[in-house]
Design a protein around this motif. Structure first.
Motif, PDB file in Angstrom:
ATOM      1  N   SER A  49       3.376   2.102  -5.879  1.00 52.58           N
ATOM      2  CA  SER A  49       3.152   3.095  -6.925  1.00 52.58           C
ATOM      3  C   SER A  49       1.907   2.713  -7.705  1.00 52.58           C
ATOM      4  O   SER A  49       1.818   1.596  -8.234  1.00 52.58           O
ATOM      5  N   THR A  50       0.945   3.616  -7.764  1.00 53.84           N
ATOM      6  CA  THR A  50      -0.350   3.403  -8.423  1.00 53.84           C
ATOM      7  C   THR A  50      -0.982   2.076  -8.004  1.00 53.84           C
ATOM      8  O   THR A  50      -1.543   1.359  -8.827  1.00 53.84           O
ATOM      9  N   GLY A  51      -0.895   1.764  -6.745  1.00 57.63           N
ATOM     10  CA  GLY A  51      -1.521   0.560  -6.207  1.00 57.63           C
ATOM     11  C   GLY A  51      -0.721  -0.702  -6.383  1.00 57.63           C
ATOM     12  O   GLY A  51      -1.092  -1.760  -5.844  1.00 57.63           O
ATOM     13  N   GLN A  52       0.366  -0.650  -7.114  1.00 56.16           N
ATOM     14  CA  GLN A  52       1.225  -1.819  -7.308  1.00 56.16           C
ATOM     15  C   GLN A  52       2.378  -1.795  -6.314  1.00 56.16           C
ATOM     16  O   GLN A  52       2.872  -0.725  -5.948  1.00 56.16           O
ATOM     17  N   LEU A  83      -3.975  -5.721  -6.207  1.00 58.23           N
ATOM     18  CA  LEU A  83      -4.194  -5.897  -4.777  1.00 58.23           C
ATOM     19  C   LEU A  83      -5.345  -5.031  -4.279  1.00 58.23           C
ATOM     20  O   LEU A  83      -5.543  -3.908  -4.735  1.00 58.23           O
ATOM     21  N   ALA A  84      -6.086  -5.548  -3.320  1.00 62.16           N
ATOM     22  CA  ALA A  84      -7.073  -4.736  -2.631  1.00 62.16           C
ATOM     23  C   ALA A  84      -6.343  -3.771  -1.704  1.00 62.16           C
ATOM     24  O   ALA A  84      -5.194  -3.996  -1.318  1.00 62.16           O
ATOM     25  N   ALA A  85      -7.030  -2.708  -1.336  1.00 63.61           N
ATOM     26  CA  ALA A  85      -6.428  -1.748  -0.425  1.00 63.61           C
ATOM     27  C   ALA A  85      -6.169  -2.407   0.920  1.00 63.61           C
ATOM     28  O   ALA A  85      -7.040  -3.078   1.482  1.00 63.61           O
ATOM     29  N   VAL A  89      -5.187   4.195   1.103  1.00 62.83           N
ATOM     30  CA  VAL A  89      -5.001   5.582   1.514  1.00 62.83           C
ATOM     31  C   VAL A  89      -5.136   5.601   3.029  1.00 62.83           C
ATOM     32  O   VAL A  89      -6.203   5.326   3.578  1.00 62.83           O
ATOM     33  N   GLN A  90      -4.044   5.906   3.680  1.00 61.00           N
ATOM     34  CA  GLN A  90      -3.982   5.723   5.135  1.00 61.00           C
ATOM     35  C   GLN A  90      -3.118   6.811   5.748  1.00 61.00           C
ATOM     36  O   GLN A  90      -2.048   7.142   5.223  1.00 61.00           O
TER      37      GLN A  90
END
Length: 755
Positions: free
Chosen positions: A470-473, A517-519, A547-548
């Protein structure tokens, strides 16, 4: 804490209008009654009506003919047993052997609960039954007499325990006397229009009385003809009052609160075992798993918070009813367990999540301050609830020994809040020890005696690890082990490791947020620190922060019924019902006829997704309302969908875990044109959801509470078809259908629509 929904509240009034029907205004409910008028009778079906003499104005529910009718859903159950164990409801013979040994040895805490039983006047071996021809509870016409039945059931159960544990035949004879008195006298339950409390007695005391019969069925002093009469009473009088719950075909919001469902489910299951009726037992098991009512486990445990705190459907009503729901669901689980069906562990220990949530919310943390528990807004047709209710907080029910001993001393899991409540309420008593009103007899009790097990030798390793992005976390949750003192979170970039410890010393709650975290794609395991060393690792959980593409259906075939997945993830789809191929926006597209054609995607297609993007090109041949671009779900309670035309004729996205009234949604501002290609997309990032048309945002909300993974198991994942059978199929073509992990930016959506 709880308020009735009024016509002034427009948050979900458009929810059901996607069918093209008139908007459904919510029904008012009396909180004193706890159920909307007439809706309960609607939900329990024809059997209940026949039990009422087929006349809604009748005040008395008379006995109907014996029936073994079974829910159609029972045929779908694959986890039932084929031969019943007897005794095999709340207690097996092995349980009674253990109780006998512990009481004979005067071992604590068993002896302490036994002493409460023998000192209880309701457990007297000379208890005199008081049978009634018709049971009345708040029917608005007659004087209540249901407590006579509640007392007699409690007395019969206590006497049955005295016989099984110490061989007291005087107690056994008294249990038989009570059962025979009722089976030769009772003719029915009283209900009247708008007053349905008789169903509660038939459910709660019904499953309890079935347990007494199950315990006593081997007693040589109970004549075979009398046992048959008892079974006949349970089949003819109790079962019809409860059986409708397993054939419910309406959404969960017909019945406001889960306890109505739960007590009926418990009775159907118990009567099935007592009467060796496999289809009856199967119907209850199936309803627990996939039923539409609020007592089915997916609705009863409404929202799972991080750390596996399972918000219950009754949580905002009051804690008397909330704790009752825990008593009922755990009794259902134990009865199923003793027949070889594990409902305790179903859906990653969803019942334990509920038990821990309710226990924590009813326990004092320090001084006079209670623990706080998280709460997600709950909506159905009658209520909008926004907070955990403190009404009747710290209600004590003799239910926690069963819960604690299953999860900790059978399974080796950690259940810290259930453990605290078990210690607080030990030794548990039974009916007569908790006051003289109905609440004191809502459970059979004496769990310290009947359910306490010797401590397990070693706890289980951490288990049930999940990772939500969620939101990159990455939000991790897991189940702990019985003797663990702390937990270590480990992360790797390759499945199977190696892993690096990123956080140790975690105690409570069992959750961790990995941020910054990096993507990319990450893999997690959890280990426990225990008195004997570090445990083995939990299951591995993967998290995608980039985003994948997760699914990409280009629909570029020109024949056959398979749509290949170009994402490389193997999510190929199947064309169904005459769906075909046509010229698309890019190459070819799937062509849907508006009457029977649709595309079916694999089960659980979004089960591991929180933040997401779903995008597609659509070309509508019709402007019919409620046509679905997609609808992923398990039925009309749990789904996420995008329609080209809501009741107001504009595109609309919605997701729910509680039927149409519980939807969170966003809508566009203008109708989708027919005969031309339109690009539609929806994104979710945290609680922010946005709907796009042709690359431009046309609607947004910052309060989207339900991510796709919360829908649960989904076997009906469709493009062009709705979960609601009355809704029209999509008429036109759909192309370039994409599902992404995580939310594309507005610029990325614009670029996608311009390609």
């Amino acid at each position: 804490m709880t308020k009735s929904k009024s016509s002034a509240d427009t948050r979900h009034l458009d929810a059901r209008s996607d069918t093209g029907q008139a908007d459904c205004l919510p029904m008012q409910t009396s909180m004193a009654e706890g159920i909307s008028r007439r809706t309960f009778l609607c939900s329990i079906g024809a059997l209940a009506l026949s039990a009422c003499g087929g006349d809604s104005s009748s005040s008395t529910a008379t006995a109907s003919s014996s029936t073994s009718s079974v829910s159609q859903a029972a045929a779908r159950n694959s986890s039932s047993t084929s031969t019943f164990v007897h005794p095999g409801l709340l207690h097996t013979q092995a349980d009674f052997d253990r109780m006998s040994q512990k009481v004979a040895a005067k071992a604590s805490p068993w002896i302490d609960s036994w002493n409460r039983l023998t000192a209880n006047s309701v457990a007297s071996t000379s208890w005199k039954p008081n049978p009634q021809a018709v049971i009345y509870r708040n029917d608005g016409v007659h004087t209540d007499n249901y407590m006579a039945f509640a007392y007699d059931v409690a007395a019969a159960y206590a006497c049955a325990l005295r016989w099984k544990i110490q061989g007291d035949t005087t107690a056994a004879d008294n249990a038989v006397r009570i059962m025979n008195a009722w089976s030769s006298t009772l003719t029915g339950f009283s209900v009247s229009d708008g007053r349905y409390d008789g169903y509660l007695v038939a459910g709660i005391q019904g499953y309890q009385f079935a347990n007494v019969g199950e315990i006593m069925r081997s007693y040589s002093g109970w004549a075979a003809a009398d046992f048959t009469s008892f079974q006949t009473m349970m089949l003819n009088i109790f079962y019809p009052m409860n059986s409708g719950i397993t054939v419910l075909t309406s959404p969960s919001n017909l019945i406001v609160y889960s306890n109505w469902d739960l007590c009926a489910m418990a009775a159907v299951l118990a009567i099935g075992v007592l009467c060796d009726d496999q289809t009856m037992f199967d119907a209850a098991i199936t309803y627990f798993k996939v039923g539409l009512g609020n007592g089915a486990i997916a609705q009863m445990v409404y929202y799972i918070h991080p750390g596996y705190l399972g918000q219950t459907q009754e949580a905002s009503r009051d804690q008397g009813h909330d704790t009752l729901s825990i008593s009922l669901v755990s009794s259902i689980c134990e009865m199923a367990w003793n027949q070889g069906v594990d409902l305790y562990g179903y859906d990653n220990n969803r019942v334990l999540a509920a038990c821990e949530y309710v226990a924590k919310g009813n326990l004092i943390q320090s001084g006079s301050t209670y623990y706080t528990v998280p709460f997600a807004t709950y909506v159905n047709q009658s209520v909008i609830d926004t907070v955990f209710s403190t009404d009747s907080i710290a209600t004590v029910r003799p239910e926690w020994a069963l819960i604690y001993n299953h999860y900790v001393n059978r399974q080796g899991l950690a259940a810290p809040y259930s453990q605290k409540f078990t210690a607080l309420t030990s030794p548990e008593g039974g009916g007569g020890n908790y006051g003289g009103n109905s609440g004191g007899f809502d459970q059979l009790g004496y769990g310290t005696l009947t359910c306490t097990r010797d401590a397990i030798a070693a706890g289980a390793a951490p288990s049930g690890l999940t990772a939500v992005v969620s939101t990159g976390q990455v939000i991790l949750s897991w189940w702990g082990g019985a003797y663990a003192t702390s937990y270590n979170v480990q992360r790797g970039t390759t499945s199977g490791g190696p892993y690096t410890t990123i956080q140790g010393g975690i105690t409570d709650l069992l959750t961790y947020v990995d941020s910054g975290l990096a993507a990319g794609t990450y893999y997690y395991v959890v280990t426990a620190e225990t008195p004997s060393g570090v445990s083995v690792a939990s299951n591995e959980a993967a998290a995608v922060t980039a985003v994948q593409l997760q699914t990409y259906l280009t629909f570029d075939a020109s024949s056959g019924t398979t749509a290949a997945d170009s994402s490389g993830n193997g999510h190929a789809a199947t064309l169904v019902g005459g769906a075909g191929w046509a010229a698309g926006k890019v190459g070819n597209a799937v062509s849907l006829d508006g009457s029977s054609g649709y595309v079916s995607l694999p089960s659980d297609i979004v089960a591991n997704i929180a933040d997401f993007t779903i995008a597609a090109w659509v070309k509508c041949s019709s402007s019919s309302k409620a046509m679905r671009v997609f609808d992923f779900g398990s039925g009309i309670d749990h789904y996420m969908m995008l329609t080209t035309g809501s009741g107001k004729g504009v595109p609309r996205f919605a997701v729910t875990v509680n039927g149409s009234y519980g939807e969170d949604s966003i809508s566009g501002t203008a109708a989708i044109p027919t005969g031309q290609w339109t690009h539609l997309a929806v994104t979710l990032s945290g609680t922010v959801a946005t709907l796009y048309v042709n690359g431009s945002a046309v609607g947004t909300t910052t309060a989207m509470a339900f991510a796709p993974f919360r829908i649960g198991h989904t076997a009906q994942n469709w493009i062009g078809r709705s979960q609601y059978s009355a809704d029209p199929y999509f008429s036109g073509s759909i192309d370039e259908f994409r599902i992404y992990y995580n939310a594309l930016t507005a610029d990325q959506i614009e670029a996608l629509a311009s390609a």
